[in-house]
Design a protein around this motif. Structure first.
Motif, PDB file in Angstrom:
ATOM      1  N   UNK A 133       0.868  -1.169   0.000  1.00 33.85           N
ATOM      2  CA  UNK A 133       0.000   0.000   0.000  1.00 33.85           C
ATOM      3  C   UNK A 133       0.900   1.212   0.000  1.00 33.85           C
ATOM      4  N   UNK A 134       0.918   1.938  -1.102  1.00 32.89           N
ATOM      5  CA  UNK A 134       1.797   3.091  -1.254  1.00 32.89           C
ATOM      6  C   UNK A 134       0.971   4.366  -1.224  1.00 32.89           C
ATOM      7  N   UNK A 135       1.257   5.210  -0.257  1.00 28.93           N
ATOM      8  CA  UNK A 135       0.592   6.502  -0.141  1.00 28.93           C
ATOM      9  C   UNK A 135       1.593   7.584  -0.515  1.00 28.93           C
ATOM     10  N   UNK A 156       2.126   1.766 -10.477  1.00 27.79           N
ATOM     11  CA  UNK A 156       1.178   1.134 -11.403  1.00 27.79           C
ATOM     12  C   UNK A 156       1.840  -0.026 -12.133  1.00 27.79           C
ATOM     13  N   UNK A 157       3.100   0.139 -12.527  1.00 29.66           N
ATOM     14  CA  UNK A 157       3.801  -0.949 -13.199  1.00 29.66           C
ATOM     15  C   UNK A 157       3.990  -2.143 -12.273  1.00 29.66           C
ATOM     16  N   UNK A 159      -6.533  11.284  -3.841  1.00 33.43           N
ATOM     17  CA  UNK A 159      -6.986  10.113  -4.597  1.00 33.43           C
ATOM     18  C   UNK A 159      -6.842   8.913  -3.666  1.00 33.43           C
ATOM     19  N   UNK A 160      -7.929   8.286  -3.236  1.00 35.75           N
ATOM     20  CA  UNK A 160      -7.847   7.166  -2.298  1.00 35.75           C
ATOM     21  C   UNK A 160      -7.070   5.989  -2.875  1.00 35.75           C
ATOM     22  N   UNK A 161      -6.620   5.108  -1.988  1.00 36.21           N
ATOM     23  CA  UNK A 161      -5.895   3.914  -2.408  1.00 36.21           C
ATOM     24  C   UNK A 161      -6.718   3.092  -3.387  1.00 36.21           C
ATOM     25  N   UNK A 162      -6.054   2.593  -4.411  1.00 33.53           N
ATOM     26  CA  UNK A 162      -6.738   1.753  -5.392  1.00 33.53           C
ATOM     27  C   UNK A 162      -5.736   1.104  -6.331  1.00 33.53           C
ATOM     28  N   UNK A 170      -2.083   2.146  -4.630  1.00 35.66           N
ATOM     29  CA  UNK A 170      -1.450   3.436  -4.381  1.00 35.66           C
ATOM     30  C   UNK A 170      -2.487   4.539  -4.429  1.00 35.66           C
ATOM     31  N   UNK A 171      -2.172   5.613  -3.735  1.00 36.99           N
ATOM     32  CA  UNK A 171      -3.050   6.772  -3.690  1.00 36.99           C
ATOM     33  C   UNK A 171      -2.230   8.034  -3.540  1.00 36.99           C
TER      34      UNK A 171
END
Length: 409
Positions: free
Chosen positions: A239-241, A276-277, A299-302, A282-283
């Motif tokens: 999970x990357x914020x 993304x790759x 932009x929420x995590x997705x 990530x958000x």
């Protein structure tokens, strides 16, 4: 333009000429009256059903891309339009290859073109635009003005049909940027089995003495007559914020560093592209607002196919200044971050408040990485990875500073 009173005066003079027996004068006045009346009606009807169309070869682009702007005028009627002028309000941050006029709309100019349309004719032309700065750009409205064949009358109309172009930030060259997972439980499959997800069974095997009793598959055991153990799927997640700070000085009265702001935005876009790759969740959080919203960019995590586009669009719309300090923002939203998530902070301000906030965030179970874009020595914070960003003259030389963003309609 001739007024109704002028036409009435011509009729009176024409009548007087007939009464006085002046046929030449009456003939000339009659011809003038017919010409004026024809010009008046022609100008009124010339723009009827005329359509103006504007389109872009793509609605989203990166800095450095080329976009083709196509404009088309259609006259779907028998009456020709001999003197048509199209005055289109367009963003001022593009080179149109032709002289432009000033506009009353901020950050805009007027692109004007004159032409003539025959009956049932359509005319189109194209301009290739070089995307030089990120942002949300609007084209329009357009004003159409037309005159009669004699040049006596002019009529105009305005068409409010905006066309939107979003230019994503330029991606920065960060060859050393690597993202590593902290939490070994989640949705991403790995080759090496560190931990397993007990909610995902992928098979069974014979029971071994070291297996936990709760992993026994009783249904398979009854069918096979021997103890069977569930095999769980090994996986990891990240999970990357991405947390972006648009402050470039510790105190607001010190001003802003426009080039550095654009570089930090580009770094955030690069990090999102890397996430993304890697197919990670990530958000994005930023301490700046959006040009078309009064809310802070978020932009929420997705991990959906549209996630990268949503993050890049949010970065493209950012106003180039902060509206709240990042330490204050992190104290407000830090509790929302999932436990074990990686918090990637992109900032150039090494204030004591910032360092204390990141330390507390790391102590609460988040992995904190700080991509530091400021001057001087790297801050040292226990439990926080701090890396220097290569903000150099070569990047600044190839980048055009954007200080303002086109206002949304």
């Amino acid at each position: 333009m001739f007024k109704q009173e002028t036409l009435a005066t011509l009729v009176v003079i024409f009548a007087i000429a007939l009464i006085l027996g002046q046929p030449v004068l009456a003939w000339m006045l009659g011809l003038l009256f017919v010409t004026v009346l024809l010009a008046d009606r022609w100008s009124r009807w010339s723009l009827g059903r005329v359509r103006y169309e504007r389109s872009l070869s793509q609605s989203h682009a990166f800095v450095g891309d080329k976009v083709v702007l196509t404009m088309r005028v259609v006259n779907p009627k028998l009456l020709s339009v001999p003197g048509l002028r199209c005055s289109d309000v367009v963003p001022a941050r593009f080179d149109y290859g032709t002289p432009v006029l000033p506009s009353t709309k901020s950050n805009s100019v007027v692109l004007s073109r004159g032409l003539a349309l025959r009956p049932y004719e359509a005319v189109s032309w194209q301009i290739e635009l070089q995307c030089k700065v990120r942002g949300l750009h609007f084209f329009g409205p357009v004003e159409l003005s037309a005159s009669d064949p004699f040049g006596l009358n002019t009529t105009s109309t305005s068409i409010d049909a905006p066309t939107r172009l979003i230019v994503y930030p330029q991606l920065a060259n960060l060859p050393n940027l690597t993202l590593r997972p902290r939490q070994p439980m989640g949705d991403r499959r790995t080759q090496r089995q560190l931990l397993t997800d007990p909610t995902r069974t992928i098979g069974i095997r014979d029971y071994q003495a070291t297996d936990p009793f709760k992993t026994i598959h009783w249904g398979a055991t009854a069918r096979r007559g021997a103890l069977q153990t569930r095999i769980f799927e090994p996986n990891t997640t990240l999970d990357l914020l991405i947390v972006l700070d648009l402050d470039t000085f510790e105190h607001y009265w010190e001003g802003i560093h426009p080039d550095l702001i654009e570089y930090l935005i580009s770094v955030a876009a690069t990090a999102a592209s890397a996430a993304e790759r890697g197919q990670w969740n990530f958000g994005l959080y930023a301490n700046a607002g959006s040009v078309d919203s009064e809310q802070l960019a978020r932009v929420p995590l997705g991990r959906s196919p549209a996630q990268l586009g949503a993050v890049l669009e949010a970065l493209a719309k950012l106003v180039p200044y902060s509206v709240v300090g990042l330490p204050q923002l992190l104290r407000r939203i830090g509790s929302e971050f999932p436990w074990g998530a990686t918090v990637l902070v992109i900032s150039a301000v090494p204030s004591q408040d910032m360092q204390g906030t990141l330390l507390r965030l790391a102590e609460r179970g988040r992995r904190v990485r700080w991509l530091y874009g400021g001057d001087g020595r790297l801050p040292v914070i226990p439990g926080v990875e701090v890396e220097a960003l290569p903000f150099d003259a070569a990047w600044q030389a190839t980048h055009i500073t954007q200080i303002t963003v086109d206002q949304a309609r």
